[in-house]
Design an enzyme around this catalytic site. Structure first.
Site, short mmCIF file in Angstrom:
data_model
loop_
_atom_site.label_atom_id
_atom_site.label_comp_id
_atom_site.label_asym_id
_atom_site.label_seq_id
_atom_site.Cartn_x
_atom_site.Cartn_y
_atom_site.Cartn_z
N LEU A 97 -20.83 -19.12 9.07
CA LEU A 97 -19.78 -19.87 8.37
C LEU A 97 -18.46 -19.13 8.48
CD1 LEU A 97 -21.54 -21.09 5.11
CD2 LEU A 97 -21.60 -22.04 7.40
N GLY A 142 -24.96 -18.27 9.18
CA GLY A 142 -24.96 -19.69 9.53
C GLY A 142 -25.34 -19.94 10.99
N ASN A 166 -27.81 -12.45 7.16
CA ASN A 166 -27.28 -11.18 6.65
C ASN A 166 -26.41 -11.35 5.40
OD1 ASN A 166 -25.35 -12.54 8.23
ND2 ASN A 166 -24.15 -10.68 8.46
N GLU A 167 -26.52 -12.51 4.73
CA GLU A 167 -25.66 -12.81 3.58
C GLU A 167 -25.57 -11.66 2.60
OE1 GLU A 167 -27.48 -14.97 5.10
OE2 GLU A 167 -26.45 -16.90 5.18
N1 CO8 Z 1 -15.58 -16.11 9.79
C1 CO8 Z 1 -14.26 -15.95 10.01
N2 CO8 Z 1 -13.77 -15.07 10.91
C2 CO8 Z 1 -14.64 -14.32 11.59
C3 CO8 Z 1 -16.02 -14.43 11.40
C4 CO8 Z 1 -16.49 -15.38 10.44
N3 CO8 Z 1 -17.79 -15.57 10.20
N4 CO8 Z 1 -16.63 -13.55 12.21
C5 CO8 Z 1 -15.68 -12.93 12.90
N5 CO8 Z 1 -14.46 -13.38 12.54
C6 CO8 Z 1 -13.15 -13.00 13.07
C7 CO8 Z 1 -12.89 -11.48 12.94
O1 CO8 Z 1 -12.36 -11.17 11.67
C8 CO8 Z 1 -11.90 -11.27 14.06
O2 CO8 Z 1 -10.63 -11.77 13.62
P1 CO8 Z 1 -9.24 -11.08 14.14
O3 CO8 Z 1 -9.26 -11.25 15.63
O4 CO8 Z 1 -8.19 -11.86 13.45
O5 CO8 Z 1 -9.30 -9.65 13.72
C9 CO8 Z 1 -12.38 -12.23 15.14
O6 CO8 Z 1 -13.16 -13.21 14.48
C10 CO8 Z 1 -13.23 -11.55 16.20
O7 CO8 Z 1 -14.26 -10.81 15.56
P2 CO8 Z 1 -14.76 -9.39 16.06
O8 CO8 Z 1 -13.61 -8.58 16.54
O9 CO8 Z 1 -15.62 -8.79 15.00
O10 CO8 Z 1 -15.63 -9.85 17.33
P3 CO8 Z 1 -16.86 -9.09 17.99
O11 CO8 Z 1 -17.10 -9.79 19.28
O12 CO8 Z 1 -16.68 -7.60 18.01
O13 CO8 Z 1 -18.11 -9.36 17.00
C11 CO8 Z 1 -19.46 -10.75 15.58
C12 CO8 Z 1 -18.54 -10.68 16.80
C13 CO8 Z 1 -20.74 -9.97 15.85
C14 CO8 Z 1 -19.79 -12.20 15.32
C15 CO8 Z 1 -18.72 -10.11 14.37
O14 CO8 Z 1 -17.42 -10.71 14.29
C16 CO8 Z 1 -19.38 -10.32 13.05
O15 CO8 Z 1 -20.36 -9.66 12.73
N6 CO8 Z 1 -18.82 -11.27 12.25
C17 CO8 Z 1 -19.30 -11.52 10.91
C18 CO8 Z 1 -20.44 -12.47 10.94
C19 CO8 Z 1 -20.96 -12.73 9.57
O16 CO8 Z 1 -21.33 -11.84 8.83
N7 CO8 Z 1 -21.04 -14.00 9.21
C20 CO8 Z 1 -21.55 -14.42 7.95
C21 CO8 Z 1 -20.78 -15.62 7.45
S1 CO8 Z 1 -21.46 -16.19 5.92
C22 CO8 Z 1 -22.56 -17.44 6.36
O17 CO8 Z 1 -22.64 -17.87 7.46
C23 CO8 Z 1 -23.46 -18.04 5.29
C24 CO8 Z 1 -22.85 -18.05 3.96
C25 CO8 Z 1 -23.68 -18.72 2.89
C26 CO8 Z 1 -22.88 -18.79 1.61
C27 CO8 Z 1 -23.71 -18.85 0.41
C28 CO8 Z 1 -22.88 -18.68 -0.89
C29 CO8 Z 1 -23.58 -19.20 -2.10
#
Ligand code: CO8
Length: 291
Positions: A97, A142, A166-167
């Protein structure tokens, strides 16, 4: 070769298949979308959905809406019987997400966003089509849910790619229907440990846990997905669809029944200052990791 008990293509009655074979030959159709490329091969009845939303295929409101509409279109298209889901972005399947959709917005926005997340899952998990995830990169939260919602998961055998819910690492909690989907794939014990620790499993470990069904070299991923798809499509649609529905109905019904409650719960949870703080810190950590 066909699996045991399955008739070969030659001796299967034509009525098992949907109308694909009666349509005039039109080998490939493409939908032009912003964030997902959809190509439907009418001769095989298989569509490929390729996520193409840089930098990391995060599931924004726009992405989720497009995803649900594309699935609906394919579901209603009698020429389509199966979908392969993959990514056009190197090394990333989907980053889950879009965290920015859950940060610093108003309650109306959170409600609309969460409804779109639910809609995507209801359509994908409840799809009548055969769904195969070709996971060609990292797939947290997500992104993992999308893969878990498919009928079969094939992942590129690169240990740098990881997948999981990994939430907990973000200080948030996977909703009950994420958990149900996960439990249905890996079983209670593995899901419980993995969810509590917010684990992201490298591809070989994901295979060992049953989180993905097989690993193949990345360049073979789509070829393998097509082969798996052909095997699943060798069954009569109605029997496979009723079986799928039997296996998934209880979990789907649970969200349908509690949908509004689930939206209210999400809005309340995500609006808390402590949760907002955790998400901001997580975003900062992502940016720091980059520099
Ligand atoms: N949302 C928004 N922006 C993101 C996300 C994301 N999920 N993931 C990465 N980005 C952004 C980064 O901040 C970065 O932005 P900027 O260029 O402005 O600095 C850009 O995307 C590129 O990211 P990276 O430099 O980290 O790229 P890498 O290629 O090195 O790594 C990864 C890619 C492995 C995907 C890494 O970005 C990562 O681990 N991202 C986080 C993923 C994550 O933890 N997602 C969880 C989202 S929560 C969800 O899906 C379920 C929620 C349920 C809610 C329930 C509540 C009740």
């Amino acid at each position: 070769p066909c699996p045991p008990g399955v008739l070969s293509l030659r001796c299967r009655p034509p009525s098992w298949h949907r109308a694909a074979r009666q349509l005039p030959p039109a080998p490939c159709r493409a939908f032009s979308n912003n964030k997902i490329q959809v190509d439907l091969d009418e001769s095989s009845g298989v569509a490929t959905m390729k996520f193409k939303s840089p930098p990391v295929n995060s599931l924004s409101l726009e992405f989720l809406t497009e995803f649900s509409i594309s699935l609906e279109k394919l579901e209603n298209d009698r020429a389509c019987r199966g979908v392969i889901i993959t990514s056009a972005i190197p090394k990333i399947f989907s980053s889950g997400l879009d965290i920015m959709e859950m940060c610093g917005k108003n309650v109306e926005h959170y409600g609309e966003f969460w409804r779109a997340v639910q809609e995507m899952w209801l359509r994908l998990y409840g799809s009548n089509m055969v769904t195969v995830a070709a996971v060609n990169g990292s797939s947290p939260a997500g992104g993992c849910l999308i893969a878990l919602s498919c009928d079969y998961r094939i992942m590129a055998e690169n240990p740098k790619f990881s997948i999981g819910l990994n939430e907990a690492q973000l200080g948030i909690v996977a909703p009950f229907w994420f958990k149900d989907t996960f439990v249905n794939v890996v079983g209670h014990r593995i899901a419980e440990r993995s969810l509590q620790l917010g684990s992201l499993h490298p591809a070989p470990e994901a295979l060992q846990l049953g989180l993905v069904d097989e690993l193949v070299p990345e360049e073979k991923l789509l070829e393998k997905a097509s082969a798996v798809m052909a095997r699943w499509l060798a069954l009569p649609d109605h029997a496979r669809q009723l079986t799928k529905s039997m296996m998934r109905k209880a979990v789907l019904d649970r969200l349908v029944t509690h949908r509004e409650e689930d939206i209210k719960y999400f809005i309340n949870f995500i609006s808390k200052e402590s949760i907002q703080k955790s998400l901001r810190m997580y975003m900062e950590m992502l940016k720091k990791k980059k520099s």
